[in-house]
Structures are given as structure tokens and as C-alpha cells.
Design an enzyme around this catalytic site. Structure first.
Site, PDB file in Angstrom:
ATOM      1  N   GLU A 120    -101.320   6.768 -23.373  1.00  9.91           N
ATOM      2  CA  GLU A 120    -103.017   7.519 -23.497  1.00  9.91           C
ATOM      3  C   GLU A 120    -104.534   7.241 -23.923  1.00  9.91           C
ATOM      4  O   GLU A 120    -105.024   7.552 -24.695  1.00  9.91           O
ATOM      5  CB  GLU A 120    -102.676   8.413 -24.473  1.00  9.91           C
ATOM      6  CG  GLU A 120    -101.235   9.276 -23.990  1.00  9.91           C
ATOM      7  CD  GLU A 120    -101.384  10.730 -25.274  1.00  9.91           C
ATOM      8  OE1 GLU A 120    -101.966  10.649 -25.849  1.00  9.91           O
ATOM      9  OE2 GLU A 120    -100.125  11.422 -24.878  1.00  9.91           O
ATOM     10  N   TYR A 160     -97.919  18.546 -22.874  1.00 10.15           N
ATOM     11  CA  TYR A 160     -97.450  19.261 -23.845  1.00 10.15           C
ATOM     12  C   TYR A 160     -97.648  20.560 -24.044  1.00 10.15           C
ATOM     13  O   TYR A 160     -97.654  21.076 -24.436  1.00 10.15           O
ATOM     14  CB  TYR A 160     -97.855  18.800 -25.647  1.00 10.15           C
ATOM     15  CG  TYR A 160     -97.392  17.289 -25.571  1.00 10.15           C
ATOM     16  CD1 TYR A 160     -95.316  17.633 -26.096  1.00 10.15           C
ATOM     17  CD2 TYR A 160     -97.830  16.144 -25.560  1.00 10.15           C
ATOM     18  CE1 TYR A 160     -95.259  16.160 -26.463  1.00 10.15           C
ATOM     19  CE2 TYR A 160     -97.058  15.184 -25.526  1.00 10.15           C
ATOM     20  CZ  TYR A 160     -95.382  15.180 -25.979  1.00 10.15           C
ATOM     21  OH  TYR A 160     -95.374  13.878 -25.979  1.00 10.15           O
ATOM     22  N   ASP A 171    -100.017   7.880 -32.617  1.00 14.10           N
ATOM     23  CA  ASP A 171     -99.134   9.302 -33.537  1.00 14.10           C
ATOM     24  C   ASP A 171     -97.784   8.290 -34.431  1.00 14.10           C
ATOM     25  O   ASP A 171     -96.827   8.519 -34.015  1.00 14.10           O
ATOM     26  CB  ASP A 171     -99.109  10.110 -32.693  1.00 14.10           C
ATOM     27  CG  ASP A 171     -98.250  11.422 -33.987  1.00 14.10           C
ATOM     28  OD1 ASP A 171     -98.627  11.828 -34.280  1.00 14.10           O
ATOM     29  OD2 ASP A 171     -97.040  12.272 -32.641  1.00 14.10           O
ATOM     30  N   GLU A 186     -93.674  12.197 -20.917  1.00 14.84           N
ATOM     31  CA  GLU A 186     -93.795  13.179 -22.582  1.00 14.84           C
ATOM     32  C   GLU A 186     -93.818  14.130 -22.303  1.00 14.84           C
ATOM     33  O   GLU A 186     -94.996  14.808 -21.505  1.00 14.84           O
ATOM     34  CB  GLU A 186     -94.248  12.403 -23.342  1.00 14.84           C
ATOM     35  CG  GLU A 186     -94.844  11.216 -23.412  1.00 14.84           C
ATOM     36  CD  GLU A 186     -95.569  10.729 -24.992  1.00 14.84           C
ATOM     37  OE1 GLU A 186     -96.332  11.740 -25.913  1.00 14.84           O
ATOM     38  OE2 GLU A 186     -96.242   9.127 -25.246  1.00 14.84           O
TER      39      GLU A 186
HETATM   40  C1  GCB Z   1     -98.098  11.725 -27.435  1.00 15.64           C
HETATM   41  C2  GCB Z   1     -98.246  10.419 -27.915  1.00 15.64           C
HETATM   42  C3  GCB Z   1     -97.247   9.993 -28.385  1.00 15.64           C
HETATM   43  C4  GCB Z   1     -97.117  11.503 -29.323  1.00 15.64           C
HETATM   44  C5  GCB Z   1     -97.037  12.859 -28.698  1.00 15.64           C
HETATM   45  C6  GCB Z   1     -97.639  14.040 -29.944  1.00 15.64           C
HETATM   46  O1  GCB Z   1     -98.501  11.928 -25.703  1.00 15.64           O
HETATM   47  O2  GCB Z   1     -98.111   9.861 -26.595  1.00 15.64           O
HETATM   48  O3  GCB Z   1     -97.545   8.982 -29.228  1.00 15.64           O
HETATM   49  O4  GCB Z   1     -96.237  11.598 -30.633  1.00 15.64           O
HETATM   50  O5  GCB Z   1     -98.647  12.717 -27.808  1.00 15.64           O
HETATM   51  O6  GCB Z   1     -95.495  14.803 -30.383  1.00 15.64           O
HETATM   52  O7  GCB Z   1     -98.285  14.567 -30.310  1.00 15.64           O
END
Ligand code: GCB
Length: 676
Positions: free
Chosen positions: A470, A523, A220, A559
């Protein structure tokens, strides 16, 4: 020719073979076929590459500036090699355009260079002074070129390097015209396939003009390419210091320090059997006072004892964080002649870890940090000192003590800056979203770690190696693959723990058992249960507890976050608004405070420090907007909240004080808060 397997053609043919194979056999079969048995092969060992520094025996010259640039025809990426464009000025083969170095080339022009796939060419002229012809060596060093580089000087091949974000160099003494003009030519290839680190795919797709080549990848962030970091010419004496390795120790009471050094020299001028070369090592404090000195043994190793040492401490953990000494290394011939001098900064600190804690200088650490990117408007991933200094000012303003170099090694200059400012680094190699584990990928992944450790092993700021972000760790062979990657990392450095940022659920993960510290990315309220602020705290607690129970290791949330469009305000909180990001953070803070009490939860890293560019996608509005700061490095509302948390944590855990402007005066309430 460079002995080039014409780069892109080769990559495309592998890609096409894999693609065809998967088409015929189905994905499952593909996985079986390329994932049979992974063998542990040796990786090439890096040599030299000390950061270029001037001394009484060394000169450094920058080749940064405006270079000439040509993009190859996408359908004919090896044409320049076949036609030997490197044999004369590029402008004699193709019309050139100006291109800044260092910078990514993608966002410089107004046409579609941004999405170019395959090779591009750079060249420039430079003078080699007459004085360099005498009794010394000249080296050409690149801080990084992404993804693959081929270099010629005066039409002669010099060096080839694959994997971006890492330095490489070669001796060019024999290729230069001294007291005259010289030409340097670079071909750079940005194509990512299933055996590059990171992986990508190249496909041929029909477009309005026929067929076109398209690069895709699962990670990403935008695949910026070009000469990303500085290019240097530097000189060394004929016999010179090639490597310096430092480790440090502290006595239990942190009063006595030890700096252990090991030096390697290189030089044909010295008889191999002549082992009477020696090193004189002198350590100076910040004021320039000599605090320790010694002479090496015949292996060029030794140790320096420092009384009343100033240990290296992280930011806010001590009133004087980031204390650095200067180590002066002098290489002498047996007759005492001074051969070479190299100086580097040294921080004296110890690290230790168990299944429940991570300690620096005997004190437990709680990480308050960020995942970041090297990313900015116009220059992309090109080294930019203004941006670097601004970023460190913001890190300190917000009270962070750490960041992860997600998802690749950052510039050497930023590592030096982190040393000086006491910012701890989780140092990540360029493996992101690894899948379809295969032998060639394993070799390059290991090599990326070998190169990273070689480059960064002396930085006190580096406190952990992250061996991947990841990776698809539920896939077949993920276990043997990561066992081999972790084993190599440990064999290269036993002084730092290993982690990886994992998103695979713990129930399916096969890599965690090879790590020292578990980092997980999740997330809640964004990719799962979007918008549900009431579904964050409990889930974070449950997942962290599960990881800890499963592996009995310290856990970090590496994260969490939410995309946020600066200036979008919606009350009650709604996805993409500043209110929503702030609320998501607050719900996580609650979880982290529950987890901190358990002892083994050792850190929180927000995703992301600043907004950054990604590939085009309908989920990304001009890029990833999970930044706490905008891409122009201005705070969103969440930055002010995070600042209060990070300073509150620093006060609770490290006894540091609040900055005067942390709380805005509102009424007596504000005062009460301030005094508590
Ligand atoms: C993740 C990744 C990161 C992305 C992020 C996202 O898990 O490690 O590279 O930018 O999510 O914002 O989706």
C-alpha cells in the site's frame, strides 16, 4: 564509540525539521521540496550471512536466553552512548531487568515499556572455548533486531545495522577472550521517522507532566521492537565458503533436473591469485542417496544434472509436495585439502509468467492464501518455534498453498519450513504505506530488498517478491521511485516476478506498470459501504477487470476481509460478527469464481491469517480482528468455510482429494455433497 550519529537525536532533528517545514510551507510544499529528483545510487551489497549450520568444519552456539535489559530515558536517548555503558556490565550503569531473547520487549513487563520510544540496552556474558582460538574465525550473527541495532563485544564496537526483520553479522575473532568470559552489549532503537523503512513520525506533545515524545505511524500493526530472532556465534575455517547461490531448471517433461550453483569463498590464508581452489558439490535425495555430483570450474561455479528428478511442488499440487534435496558444498585447496563444508536444502523447480498466467514446473498456479503477521501474545514478534509449527499445521489444515510475508521479511526458520511443506511465499520487504518519497527513503527501501533477496534467493518456496504494501502510489514521484525499486529488484533476481500490494485506485496508480503481477487490497463491505453484503461481488469483479485491462497483467486480490470478534453471533449478519465475516468471504468467493474463468486472475489472499496487535485506536478492539484464526490460533467460523473452499479449489485445479473430516455428516444431503 561506534561513530554514532546519536541515533534518536538525529532522527528527531530530521523529524522536527520536516515538521516545521510542513507547518510553515504547508504539506504540498513539503512534498515538492523533498520529492524533487530521485537519483539512482548504488546500494551496499550484502555479504555472507549463510544460515548458521554445523558441519565438520563449523560450530554453532546459540546466545538465546535471558539477557539483562535497561531502557534509556526517552528524553535522553544517547546518554548510554555518551557515558559508554557498553564499556562495563550494564548493571553497573543502571538497574537491569531480565529480558528474554528472542522476543519483543514490549509486552514482557507490566509497566509502560510497551510504548517506550527510543533506545533500550541489552547485555549478557558468554564463554568462548579455548579451542576456538586456533586457526579459525568466529562470527556473531543476529537473525533480526528491530529497528536499529548497535553491537559491542567486550566494549569494542562490532556492527551497526538498520532495518528490522533482516539478519546481520560481523567477525569477532579478534575481539574475544578465549577460554574466558566475554560480554556482548546491544543498543536497540525503535524510533521510526520519515526516512526509515517503514516510515513513522515522532512528535513532542504536552502531557500531564510537561512534554512527552510520541511515536505514530500509519501502518496497521504494532511497532514491536527488540532482539526478535536468535543470536548465534559460529565458527568458520580461516578460508571459508561465504556465499552459495542456487538456481534450478527442469526439462520440459519435468524428468530431468539441473541444479546450478555458484560459490564465493573468503580467506586471507589463500593467495588471491591462487585460483586453483575448487568446489566439490554433491546432491543427496531425501533418503540420503547421492544423486549427482561434480566439481566446479575455476570461478567456483558448476551444475549438477539430476535424472528422474523429484521436482519441488506446492502443497496439494502433488502427492509429495516440498521435495528437498541436500546439497553438500565442499571447498578444497589446490592440494585437495578440505577447507570448509556447508550443506543446504535445495528444491528443484521452475517459475514462468506471462501477462495472463503464473506457472510452476509448467503448470498454472492459483494462489489460495493469506496475508499474515509474525505476532503473538507476550513474545510479540519474537521467534517462537511452537507458534511457527502450529501456524503451518493450520495452513495445511485449511488447505492454503501460499502466504504473503506481509509486511516485512519473516524468520529464516519459517522460510525453511515453507520450503519443506510446499507453501509458496510472496516475499515482502518492510516498506509499508510509503509516502513523501525522498532520496534517503529510496536508498533504504532498495537496501531492504537487496538484503531480502540476498537472504532468501535460494528458497524454492519464494515465488514472488513484493516490493511494497500500500504505497501511496498516486503521489508525485511514485513513478520514478517505483521504477528504480523495481529495476533494482529485477537486476538482483530475474527468476521471480515482482508484485506490490496496491490500494490506490487503478485510475490514480503510478506503480503498476513496473510490476509483473498486480496485487490489489480492497475492503468492500468493511471500509467502504460498511455492512453492505450486497455491494461486494460486483465491485470486486469490476475492480479486478479494470486492473487487468489497465495494465494487461495477471491480477491477485491480496487483501479482503472483515474484523470479527470471536464468539459474537448476530443473525442476520451484522458487522463484527462471525456470521458477517463468513458472508463477506462467500461474496468474495463468488467474485473470484467469475474472475477465475477469465484466465488472468491468479489468486485470493484473505486478510488476515490470525488476529494481531496494532497501535491503540478506536477502530481496533485489542488489535486487528480480521483473523480467520484468533490470536491464540483457534478457528473462527469463517475458518471452516474457507477450508471447504480451499480444498474444493485444490480438488478442481490440482486434482487433490478431500480430507475425511471436511464435511460434517448432516443427513443424506451431506453424503450427496461428499460424493460430488
Ligand atoms: C490494509 C493493510 C493492512 C491492514 C488492513 C486492515 O489494507 O495492508 O496492513 O491491517 O488493511 O485491516 O485495515
Amino acid at each position: 564509540m561506534l561513530g554514532i550519529t546519536p541515533s534518536l537525536l538525529w532522527k528527531i532533528s530530521i523529524q522536527m525539521t520536516l515538521w516545521l517545514f510542513s507547518f510553515v510551507s504547508g504539506l504540498v510544499l513539503l512534498h515538492f521540496s523533498i520529492a524533487l529528483i530521485l537519483i539512482n545510487k548504488e546500494v551496499p551489497q550484502s555479504r555472507g550471512m549463510l544460515y548458521p549450520r554445523e558441519s565438520e568444519t563449523r560450530e554453532v552456539r546459540s546466545l538465546d536466553g535471558i539477557w539483562n535489559f535497561v531502557r534509556s530515558d526517552q528524553t535522553n536517548p544517547t546518554q548510554g552512548v555518551r557515558e559508554e555503558w557498553y564499556g562495563k556490565d550494564l548493571s553497573r550503569s543502571r538497574p537491569t531487568i531480565p529480558m528474554p531473547v528472542p522476543a519483543s520487549y514490549n509486552d514482557i513487563t507490566t509497566d509502560n515499556l510497551r510504548d517506550h520510544v527510543g533506545t533500550v540496552w541489552y547485555d549478557r556474558k558468554f564463554f568462548a572455548p579455548r579451542s576456538w582460538a586456533v586457526d579459525q574465525r568466529v562470527w556473531l550473527r543476529f537473525g533480526s533486531v528491530h529497528y536499529e541495532a548497535y553491537v559491542w563485544v567486550n566494549g569494542q564496537k562490532v556492527v551497526k545495522h538498520e532495518i528490522g526483520h533482516l539478519p546481520f553479522e560481523a567477525e569477532v575473532t579478534h575481539l574475544l577472550n578465549y577460554g574466558a568470559e566475554n560480554r556482548i552489549t546491544v543498543m536497540c532503537d525503535n524510533a521510526l521517522i520519515q526516512t526509515t523503512v517503514p516510515q513513522g513520525r515522532i512528535t513532542e506533545l504536552p502531557n500531564d507532566d510537561g512534554m512527552t515524545i510520541v511515536q505514530s505511524y500509519t501502518f496497521d500493526f504494532f511497532n514491536y521492537a527488540g532482539i526478535h530472532r536468535s543470536v548465534h556465534l559460529y565458527t568458520t575455517p580461516k578460508t571459508f565458503i561465504e556465499e552459495v547461490v542456487i538456481t534450478t531448471n527442469l526439462s520440459k517433461d519435468n524428468v530431468g533436473g539441473e541444479v546450478i550453483y555458484s560459490v564465493k569463498f573468503n580467506g586471507s590464508a589463500v593467495n588471491e591469485a591462487d585460483n586453483s581452489l575448487y568446489v566439490r558439490a554433491q546432491l543427496y535425495d531425501r533418503e540420503g542417496k547421492l544423486v549427482a555430483n561434480g566439481t566446479s570450474d575455476e570461478e567456483l561455479c558448476g551444475s549438477l544434472q539430476v535424472d528422474n528428478v523429484n521436482p519441488w511442488w506446492p502443497y496439494l499440487m502433488h502427492p509429495e509436495p516440498g521435495y528437498l534435496y541436500q546439497l553438500e558444498v565442499k571447498l578444497h585447496a589446490s592440494n585437495d585439502d578440505l577447507l570448509d563444508v556447508y550443506r543446504l536444502k535445495v528444491g528443484v523447480r521452475t517459475l514462468s509468467w506471462s501477462n495472463a498466467t503464473f506457472q510452476i514446473n509448467g503448470r498454472p498456479v492459483y494462489f489460495r492464501g493469506f496475508g499474515r503477521h509474525e505476532d503473538a501474545d507476550v513474545r510479540g514478534k519474537g521467534l517462537d518455534n511452537a507458534l511457527m509449527v502450529r501456524d503451518f499445521n493450520l495452513l495445511k489444515w485449511i488447505g492454503a498453498n501460499a502466504y504473503r510475508t506481509s509486511h516485512y521479511p519473516y524468520s529464516e526458520e519459517s522460510m525453511q519450513f515453507a520450503d519443506e511443506h510446499g507453501i509458496m511465499i510472496v516475499d515482502e520487504c518492510p516498506s509499508v504505506d510509503a509516502e513523501n518519497y525522498n532520496q534517503e527513503l529510496l536508498g533504504k527501501h532498495k537496501s531492504s530488498l537487496e538484503q531480502l533477496i540476498h537472504r532468501d534467493r535460494n528458497h524454492p518456496s519464494v515465488v514472488m517478491w513484493s516490493i511494497a504494501n500500500e504505497p501511496r502510489t498516486r503521489e508525485m514521484n511514485a513513478d520514478s521511485y517505483f521504477q528504480l525499486v523495481a529495476n533494482l529488484t529485477r537486476s538482483l533476481d530475474k527468476t521471480r516476478p515482482i508484485t506490490a500490494a496496491i490500494a490506490t485506485p487503478w485510475t490514480d496508480d503510478k506503480a503498476g506498470r513496473f510490476l509483473d503481477i498486480i496485487s490489489f487490497n480492497r475492503y468492500n463491505a468493511w471500509y467502504s459501504n460498511t455492512g453492505r453484503l450486497d455491494m461486494v461481488t460486483k465491485k470486486v469483479v469490476e475492480e479486478a477487470v479494470a486492473w487487468n485491462k489497465h495494465y494487461n497483467k495477471p491480477v491477485i486480490m491480496a487483501e479482503y476481509g472483515a474484523d470479527t470478534l470471536e464468539g459474537l453471533h448476530l443473525q442476520p449478519a451484522y458487522v463484527w460478527s462471525e456470521e458477517f465475516q463468513t458472508e463477506v468471504f462467500a461474496r468474495h468467493f463468488k467474485a473470484f469464481d467469475i474472475l477465475r474463468k477469465k484466465g488472468w486472475f491468479i489468486g485470493e489472499f484473505v486478510w488476515n491469517f490470525a488476529d494481531f496487535k496494532t497501535a491503540q485506536s478506536y477502530t481496533r478492539v485489542g488489535g486487528n480482528k480480521k483473523g480467520v484464526f484468533t490470536r491464540a490460533r483457534q478457528p473462527k467460523a469463517s475458518a471452516h468455510l474457507l477450508r471447504k473452499r480451499y480444498f474444493a479449489l485444490a480438488r478442481e485445479l490440482d486434482d487433490s482429494s478431500f480430507p475425511e473430516d471436511l464435511f460434517t455428516y448432516i443427513a443424506d444431503m451431506g453424503k450427496v455433497e461428499e460424493n460430488t
